[in-house]
Write a protein that holds these residues in place. Structure first.
Motif, PDB file in Angstrom:
ATOM      1  N   MET A   1      67.978  -1.077   3.766  1.00  0.00           N
ATOM      2  CA  MET A   1      66.979  -0.447   4.625  1.00  0.00           C
ATOM      3  C   MET A   1      67.603   0.693   5.426  1.00  0.00           C
ATOM      4  SD  MET A   1      64.056  -1.846   4.185  1.00  0.00           S
ATOM      5  CE  MET A   1      63.364  -3.271   3.376  1.00  0.00           C
ATOM      6  N   ASN A   2      66.861   1.744   5.577  1.00  0.00           N
ATOM      7  CA  ASN A   2      67.313   2.893   6.365  1.00  0.00           C
ATOM      8  C   ASN A   2      66.545   2.933   7.682  1.00  0.00           C
ATOM      9  OD1 ASN A   2      69.023   3.788   4.285  1.00  0.00           O
ATOM     10  ND2 ASN A   2      67.345   4.854   3.284  1.00  0.00           N
ATOM     11  N   ILE A   3      67.268   2.773   8.769  1.00  0.00           N
ATOM     12  CA  ILE A   3      66.649   2.759  10.088  1.00  0.00           C
ATOM     13  C   ILE A   3      67.076   4.000  10.870  1.00  0.00           C
ATOM     14  CG2 ILE A   3      66.411   1.516  12.277  1.00  0.00           C
ATOM     15  CD1 ILE A   3      66.982  -1.067  10.741  1.00  0.00           C
ATOM     16  N   LEU A   4      66.115   4.677  11.429  1.00  0.00           N
ATOM     17  CA  LEU A   4      66.356   5.864  12.240  1.00  0.00           C
ATOM     18  C   LEU A   4      66.333   5.491  13.712  1.00  0.00           C
ATOM     19  CD1 LEU A   4      66.547   9.013  12.418  1.00  0.00           C
ATOM     20  CD2 LEU A   4      64.033   9.021  12.527  1.00  0.00           C
ATOM     21  N   MET A   5      67.351   5.881  14.441  1.00  0.00           N
ATOM     22  CA  MET A   5      67.371   5.709  15.896  1.00  0.00           C
ATOM     23  C   MET A   5      67.292   7.090  16.537  1.00  0.00           C
ATOM     24  SD  MET A   5      70.190   2.665  16.488  1.00  0.00           S
ATOM     25  CE  MET A   5      69.634   2.343  18.187  1.00  0.00           C
ATOM     26  N   ILE A   6      66.329   7.267  17.428  1.00  0.00           N
ATOM     27  CA  ILE A   6      66.126   8.556  18.077  1.00  0.00           C
ATOM     28  C   ILE A   6      66.490   8.455  19.547  1.00  0.00           C
ATOM     29  CG2 ILE A   6      64.436  10.324  18.686  1.00  0.00           C
ATOM     30  CD1 ILE A   6      62.905   9.627  16.169  1.00  0.00           C
ATOM     31  N   LEU A   7      67.441   9.277  19.950  1.00  0.00           N
ATOM     32  CA  LEU A   7      67.928   9.289  21.330  1.00  0.00           C
ATOM     33  C   LEU A   7      67.504  10.568  22.039  1.00  0.00           C
ATOM     34  CD1 LEU A   7      70.663   8.212  19.398  1.00  0.00           C
ATOM     35  CD2 LEU A   7      70.997   7.202  21.650  1.00  0.00           C
ATOM     36  N   THR A   8      67.518  10.522  23.345  1.00  0.00           N
ATOM     37  CA  THR A   8      67.176  11.684  24.150  1.00  0.00           C
ATOM     38  C   THR A   8      68.302  12.725  24.151  1.00  0.00           C
ATOM     39  OG1 THR A   8      66.547  12.405  26.390  1.00  0.00           O
ATOM     40  CG2 THR A   8      68.115  10.599  26.240  1.00  0.00           C
ATOM     41  N   SER A   9      67.943  13.966  24.388  1.00  0.00           N
ATOM     42  CA  SER A   9      68.921  15.036  24.613  1.00  0.00           C
ATOM     43  C   SER A   9      68.913  15.492  26.071  1.00  0.00           C
ATOM     44  CB  SER A   9      68.616  16.242  23.714  1.00  0.00           C
ATOM     45  OG  SER A   9      68.798  15.934  22.349  1.00  0.00           O
ATOM     46  N   HIS A  10      68.134  14.804  26.911  1.00  0.00           N
ATOM     47  CA  HIS A  10      67.898  15.279  28.274  1.00  0.00           C
ATOM     48  C   HIS A  10      68.776  14.540  29.284  1.00  0.00           C
ATOM     49  CE1 HIS A  10      65.218  17.451  31.110  1.00  0.00           C
ATOM     50  NE2 HIS A  10      65.541  16.454  31.924  1.00  0.00           N
ATOM     51  N   GLU A  11      69.432  15.288  30.158  1.00  0.00           N
ATOM     52  CA  GLU A  11      70.331  14.665  31.125  1.00  0.00           C
ATOM     53  C   GLU A  11      69.956  14.902  32.587  1.00  0.00           C
ATOM     54  OE1 GLU A  11      74.277  16.138  30.781  1.00  0.00           O
ATOM     55  OE2 GLU A  11      73.750  18.215  31.254  1.00  0.00           O
ATOM     56  N   ASP A  12      69.100  15.859  32.899  1.00  0.00           N
ATOM     57  CA  ASP A  12      68.745  16.130  34.295  1.00  0.00           C
ATOM     58  C   ASP A  12      67.579  15.255  34.729  1.00  0.00           C
ATOM     59  OD1 ASP A  12      70.639  18.201  34.833  1.00  0.00           O
ATOM     60  OD2 ASP A  12      69.440  19.506  33.551  1.00  0.00           O
ATOM     61  N   PHE A  13      67.745  14.558  35.849  1.00  0.00           N
ATOM     62  CA  PHE A  13      66.709  13.659  36.348  1.00  0.00           C
ATOM     63  C   PHE A  13      65.784  14.464  37.262  1.00  0.00           C
ATOM     64  CE2 PHE A  13      66.411   8.837  37.220  1.00  0.00           C
ATOM     65  CZ  PHE A  13      65.038   8.900  37.116  1.00  0.00           C
ATOM     66  N   GLY A  14      64.899  15.240  36.629  1.00  0.00           N
ATOM     67  CA  GLY A  14      64.016  16.116  37.406  1.00  0.00           C
ATOM     68  C   GLY A  14      64.835  17.109  38.202  1.00  0.00           C
ATOM     69  N   ASN A  15      64.439  17.313  39.464  1.00  0.00           N
ATOM     70  CA  ASN A  15      65.175  18.203  40.367  1.00  0.00           C
ATOM     71  C   ASN A  15      65.967  17.410  41.394  1.00  0.00           C
ATOM     72  OD1 ASN A  15      64.086  20.606  39.213  1.00  0.00           O
ATOM     73  ND2 ASN A  15      62.170  20.221  40.305  1.00  0.00           N
ATOM     74  N   SER A  16      66.238  16.148  41.090  1.00  0.00           N
ATOM     75  CA  SER A  16      66.868  15.255  42.060  1.00  0.00           C
ATOM     76  C   SER A  16      68.361  15.486  42.222  1.00  0.00           C
ATOM     77  CB  SER A  16      66.654  13.801  41.637  1.00  0.00           C
ATOM     78  OG  SER A  16      67.372  13.531  40.432  1.00  0.00           O
ATOM     79  N   GLY A  17      68.973  16.154  41.245  1.00  0.00           N
ATOM     80  CA  GLY A  17      70.419  16.282  41.272  1.00  0.00           C
ATOM     81  C   GLY A  17      71.108  15.123  40.572  1.00  0.00           C
ATOM     82  N   ARG A  18      70.356  14.052  40.308  1.00  0.00           N
ATOM     83  CA  ARG A  18      70.894  12.920  39.566  1.00  0.00           C
ATOM     84  C   ARG A  18      70.903  13.246  38.077  1.00  0.00           C
ATOM     85  NH1 ARG A  18      67.854   7.455  41.447  1.00  0.00           N
ATOM     86  NH2 ARG A  18      68.763   6.756  39.467  1.00  0.00           N
ATOM     87  N   LYS A  19      71.797  12.613  37.360  1.00  0.00           N
ATOM     88  CA  LYS A  19      71.865  12.765  35.913  1.00  0.00           C
ATOM     89  C   LYS A  19      71.308  11.507  35.246  1.00  0.00           C
ATOM     90  CE  LYS A  19      73.827  16.831  35.671  1.00  0.00           C
ATOM     91  NZ  LYS A  19      73.111  17.992  35.064  1.00  0.00           N
TER      92      LYS A  19
END
Length: 228
Positions: A1-19
């Motif tokens: 079986m071939n399973i695809l895992m899709i992850l985010t490319s986004h690291e900025d937590f809005g405009n909070s300054g948090r990652k």
């Protein structure tokens, strides 16, 4: 079986300054469940290459046997560093898809055209879809082939409002996963905060939080076994 895992490319937590980024345990536990079951795993993300890891998920309190296994797995680390671009993925090549969480998906997977098209195609082909925690962001606007919301009428779960409050992110997130899934017609169910809670309803398999990620993976593997 071939399973695809899709992850985010986004690291900025809005405009909070948090990652933010993806939550390591929610990736590692399913990844090894799939591999150990004999499946081939492909990793993709909107931008390709190395997806951002939420630094908080690397804290000692959140380490598990699976995250420690990944920390010593050079081959897996190399695969994670070279994820495919989501736009280059064809649903025909995969038997199932899984979306790990972390707050990143809230920002780049809810409206991602390639992801939404992939979900429609997979569902139309009778292939299971799995997501855990904030990975449910990818399912909120997904549709079936006839335009019906993918989660409509299905029992689903995801990161709850009370859990969001507990991590101090209620005012930082662009929307509530719990509320938006309900608005899309999903029958939102939840257990106690941080409990292992996963639901399989037809082709849709969802988990509430990091503690649920392995359970979602197990349900997805069971669904694939039934398909034959």
């Amino acid at each position: 079986m071939n399973i695809l895992m899709i992850l985010t490319s986004h690291e900025d937590f809005g405009n909070s300054g948090r990652k933010t980024g993806f939550w390591m345990e929610e990736f590692a536990a399913p990844y090894y469940r799939f591999l150990d079951a004999g499946s081939k795993v492909t990793l993709a993300s909107p931008q390709g290459d190395q997806p951002p890891v939420d630094a908080a998920s690397m804290g000692e309190d959140f380490q598990t046997a699976d995250t420690r296994r990944f920390a010593g797995d050079v081959k897996a680390q190399a695969q994670l560093a070279s994820t495919l671009k989501l736009a280059d993925i064809s649903a025909d090549d995969y038997d199932a898809v899984f979306y790990p969480g972390g707050h990143g998906p809230l920002f780049d997977l809810t409206d991602n055209a390639a992801s939404l098209a992939l979900l429609t195609a997979l569902h139309s082909a009778g292939k299971p879809v799995g997501a855990v925690c904030h990975g449910l962001a990818a399912l909120i606007k997904a549709k079936t082939a006839d335009g019906t919301p993918l989660v409509k009428g299905h029992e689903v779960t995801g990161f709850t409002d009370s859990e969001e409050a507990a991590v101090g992110a209620t005012d930082l997130v662009p929307y509530s996963v719990e509320q938006e899934l309900a608005k899309a017609g999903g029958k939102f169910r939840k257990a106690d905060d941080w409990a292992n809670f996963a639901i399989r309803d037809g082709l849709i398999i969802t988990g509430q939080n990091p503690a649920s990620s392995a359970s979602v993976a197990d349900h997805l593997l069971a669904a694939l076994k039934e398909r034959g």
